[in-house]
Design an enzyme around this catalytic site. Structure first.
Site, mmCIF file in Angstrom:
data_model
loop_
_atom_site.group_PDB
_atom_site.id
_atom_site.type_symbol
_atom_site.label_atom_id
_atom_site.label_comp_id
_atom_site.label_asym_id
_atom_site.label_seq_id
_atom_site.Cartn_x
_atom_site.Cartn_y
_atom_site.Cartn_z
ATOM 1 N N GLY A 7 -28.073 86.896 -20.633
ATOM 2 C CA GLY A 7 -26.664 86.980 -20.246
ATOM 3 C C GLY A 7 -26.172 88.416 -20.344
ATOM 4 C CB SER A 137 -16.672 88.576 -32.793
ATOM 5 O OG SER A 137 -17.088 87.292 -32.360
ATOM 6 C CE LYS A 190 -12.750 80.479 -30.817
ATOM 7 N NZ LYS A 190 -12.576 81.573 -29.867
ATOM 8 C CG ASP A 243 -13.536 82.352 -33.681
ATOM 9 O OD1 ASP A 243 -12.951 83.242 -33.035
ATOM 10 O OD2 ASP A 243 -14.628 81.875 -33.317
ATOM 11 C CB SER A 253 -7.999 85.299 -26.671
ATOM 12 O OG SER A 253 -8.244 83.947 -26.319
HETATM 13 N N1 LIG Z 1 -16.607 87.560 -24.916
HETATM 14 C C1 LIG Z 1 -16.379 87.419 -26.212
HETATM 15 O O1 LIG Z 1 -15.632 88.192 -26.823
HETATM 16 C C2 LIG Z 1 -17.033 86.304 -26.958
HETATM 17 C C3 LIG Z 1 -17.628 85.252 -26.305
HETATM 18 N N2 LIG Z 1 -18.173 84.222 -27.013
HETATM 19 C C4 LIG Z 1 -18.802 83.106 -26.333
HETATM 20 O O2 LIG Z 1 -19.968 83.571 -25.672
HETATM 21 C C5 LIG Z 1 -20.263 82.731 -24.545
HETATM 22 C C6 LIG Z 1 -20.557 83.638 -23.353
HETATM 23 O O3 LIG Z 1 -19.323 84.248 -23.027
HETATM 24 P P1 LIG Z 1 -19.092 85.689 -22.466
HETATM 25 O O4 LIG Z 1 -20.225 86.608 -22.629
HETATM 26 O O5 LIG Z 1 -17.797 86.104 -23.012
HETATM 27 O O6 LIG Z 1 -18.921 85.309 -20.928
HETATM 28 P P2 LIG Z 1 -18.857 86.277 -19.702
HETATM 29 O O7 LIG Z 1 -18.132 85.512 -18.658
HETATM 30 O O8 LIG Z 1 -18.364 87.606 -20.105
HETATM 31 O O9 LIG Z 1 -20.397 86.439 -19.300
HETATM 32 C C7 LIG Z 1 -21.214 85.335 -19.049
HETATM 33 C C8 LIG Z 1 -22.493 85.861 -18.463
HETATM 34 O O10 LIG Z 1 -23.389 84.775 -18.330
HETATM 35 C C9 LIG Z 1 -23.946 84.849 -17.032
HETATM 36 N N3 LIG Z 1 -24.444 83.550 -16.668
HETATM 37 C C10 LIG Z 1 -23.756 82.447 -16.338
HETATM 38 N N4 LIG Z 1 -24.608 81.445 -16.081
HETATM 39 C C11 LIG Z 1 -25.855 81.948 -16.257
HETATM 40 C C12 LIG Z 1 -27.153 81.425 -16.145
HETATM 41 N N5 LIG Z 1 -27.340 80.161 -15.804
HETATM 42 N N6 LIG Z 1 -28.201 82.244 -16.383
HETATM 43 C C13 LIG Z 1 -28.023 83.525 -16.747
HETATM 44 N N7 LIG Z 1 -26.813 84.082 -16.883
HETATM 45 C C14 LIG Z 1 -25.763 83.297 -16.636
HETATM 46 C C15 LIG Z 1 -22.838 85.372 -16.172
HETATM 47 O O11 LIG Z 1 -23.354 85.855 -14.942
HETATM 48 P P3 LIG Z 1 -22.334 86.079 -13.688
HETATM 49 O O12 LIG Z 1 -21.606 87.339 -13.989
HETATM 50 O O13 LIG Z 1 -23.256 86.193 -12.527
HETATM 51 O O14 LIG Z 1 -21.453 84.881 -13.641
HETATM 52 C C16 LIG Z 1 -22.311 86.474 -17.070
HETATM 53 O O15 LIG Z 1 -23.089 87.630 -16.973
HETATM 54 C C17 LIG Z 1 -19.039 81.825 -24.364
HETATM 55 O O16 LIG Z 1 -19.324 80.536 -24.876
HETATM 56 C C18 LIG Z 1 -17.964 82.469 -25.243
HETATM 57 O O17 LIG Z 1 -17.073 81.515 -25.812
HETATM 58 C C19 LIG Z 1 -18.165 84.225 -28.376
HETATM 59 C C20 LIG Z 1 -17.608 85.250 -29.075
HETATM 60 C C21 LIG Z 1 -17.021 86.382 -28.417
HETATM 61 O O1 LIG Z 2 -14.405 83.600 -29.172
HETATM 62 C C1 LIG Z 2 -13.832 84.642 -28.967
HETATM 63 C C2 LIG Z 2 -13.406 85.540 -30.058
HETATM 64 O O2 LIG Z 2 -13.910 85.137 -31.298
HETATM 65 C C3 LIG Z 2 -13.521 85.034 -27.562
HETATM 66 O O3 LIG Z 2 -12.357 84.408 -27.195
HETATM 67 P P1 LIG Z 2 -12.071 84.092 -25.644
HETATM 68 O O4 LIG Z 2 -13.248 83.304 -25.149
HETATM 69 O O5 LIG Z 2 -10.786 83.309 -25.654
HETATM 70 O O6 LIG Z 2 -11.927 85.406 -24.944
#
Ligand SMILES: NC(=O)C1=CN([C@@H]2O[C@H](COP(=O)(O)OP(=O)(O)OC[C@H]3O[C@@H](n4cnc5c(N)ncnc54)[C@H](OP(=O)(O)O)[C@@H]3O)[C@@H](O)[C@H]2O)C=CC1
Ligand SMILES: O=C(CO)COP(=O)(O)O
Length: 331
Positions: A7, A137, A190, A243, A253
């Site tokens: 990812g 985070s 949350k 969180d 968020s």
């Molecule tokens: N962002 C944050 O601050 C935080 C996020 N999280 C959690 O982390 C998880 C991921 O979120 P986040 O990184 O923020 O999301 P984003 O939307 O920023 O990124 C998701 C990534 O996953 C890719 N993706 C989606 N489907 C697939 C797949 N099948 N195979 C490979 N790559 C894939 C997307 O590609 P494309 O761009 O092509 O769609 C994109 O690059 C979520 O559950 C979120 O709640 C937890 C803590 C902090």
């Molecule tokens: O889980 C997160 C921070 O801890 C990220 O929050 P959002 O997915 O709402 O951006």
């Protein structure tokens, strides 16, 4: 230890950079060629972090074969993609691997927590254990190295400590824990509360209302979590109140932002028409509604969020309806 981060979105990039900063061997796998090229050629991930200069040593690839030989695979994709990604990598893993989960939510059809999905999809002889690296985070802050603390939660303490040592540094401090149920339920629910908090802000409510939402929201998280075997004290920690605070009060968020738009417009229409971001609380609201009903768990705030998102109820009516419920003791 060689780590592959699946990812190339915001959280995957920020966490991969932590390992690179810690001089660990790490590679990001992404499906989006533009993101991968941006990391490799410009040392940026402009789609998510605009002008932030990433560690220039950080590298990414679109070749899933990179998973072969990895000691650790960190899954940084939305909850909906965890099941298919695990099936995809299962054939490529060639030894017992630590799988790190960072996603917050449930499987959309089975209601499983993320660790449960991973254990179901990865063969036993290829899985050392699942470690959930979760807590308050925002990627936008970790990527610019602002001080952050989160948990490495696992049923396998040795793997939790391995992950703790790999990721900890002067700006990221990792604690370990083993209450997988309480922690994973806390960080999932949350997100629904963050949507509620955004809705209330969009409607014009201020500090008193947000304090009420966070406090009573935490009670709902405890009620749900303890029902399924989580420990009450976990909800006082980073994956509970920690969180909850960060997402209910932050402009970073996406859940809060979605709620804010819905509250401001007193309607969900434009949100569903235009949203392209990962807003995990939407699917989670649907699952919590279903599971709470089946199990007789009282979740009034989550229920109002569900009614707004999926039943056409006006946000302003929901806020009022929460206030005029039967009066009761706090505890
Ligand atoms: N962002 C944050 O601050 C935080 C996020 N999280 C959690 O982390 C998880 C991921 O979120 P986040 O990184 O923020 O999301 P984003 O939307 O920023 O990124 C998701 C990534 O996953 C890719 N993706 C989606 N489907 C697939 C797949 N099948 N195979 C490979 N790559 C894939 C997307 O590609 P494309 O761009 O092509 O769609 C994109 O690059 C979520 O559950 C979120 O709640 C937890 C803590 C902090
Ligand atoms: O889980 C997160 C921070 O801890 C990220 O929050 P959002 O997915 O709402 O951006």
């Amino acid at each position: 230890m060689r780590t592959v981060v699946i990812g190339s979105g915001s959280w995957g990039t920020a966490l991969a950079q932590v390992l690179q900063d810690n001089h660990q061997e790490v590679l990001v796998y992404g499906v989006a060629e533009a993101e991968v090229n941006d990391i490799n050629e410009n040392h940026k991930n402009s789609k998510y972090f605009e002008d932030v200069e990433l560690n220039p040593e950080l590298k990414a690839t679109t070749d899933i074969q990179c998973v072969k030989g990895a000691d650790i695979v960190l899954l940084a994709v939305p909850t909906i993609a965890i099941d298919p990604i695990c099936h995809q990598i299962n054939d490529l893993l060639d030894k017992k691997t630590i799988i790190i989960n960072v996603s917050k939510g449930f499987h959309p059809e089975t209601n499983e927590r993320m660790s449960e999905v991973i254990r179901r999809c990865i063969d036993e002889d290829k899985l050392s254990s699942v470690v959930s690296l979760i807590g308050p985070s925002h990627a936008e802050e970790v990527v610019i190295r602002l001080l952050t603390t989160i948990d490495a939660i696992s049923l396998n303490n040795e793997d939790a400590v391995t992950v703790q040592n790999l990721f900890s540094n002067q700006y990221l401090r990792i604690y370990t824990g083993n209450d997988e149920i309480g922690s994973e339920l806390g960080v999932a629910i949350k997100n629904v509360m963050a949507i509620a908090s955004g809705i209330l802000s969009g409607l014009g409510y201020q500090d008193n209302t947000r304090a009420a939402l966070i406090t009573r929201g935490l009670q709902e998280m405890i009620r749900y979590g303890v029902h399924f075997g989580g420990q009450q004290k976990t909800f006082m920690g980073l994956t509970g109140i920690g969180d909850l605070i960060v997402t209910c009060t932050s402009v970073h968020s996406r859940n809060f932002e979605a709620g804010y738009q819905i509250g401001k417009e007193n309607s969900v229409e434009n949100f569903f028409k235009n949203n392209t971001k990962t807003v995990e609380g939407v699917r989670t609201a649907k699952i919590v509604h279903r599971v709470a009903k089946e199990n007789g768990i009282d979740m009034p705030i989550c229920e109002e969020v569900y009614q707004i998102l999926f039943n056409g109820k006006l946000p302003s009516d929901c806020a009022q309806d929460l206030m005029i419920r039967d009066l009761k003791k706090e505890f």
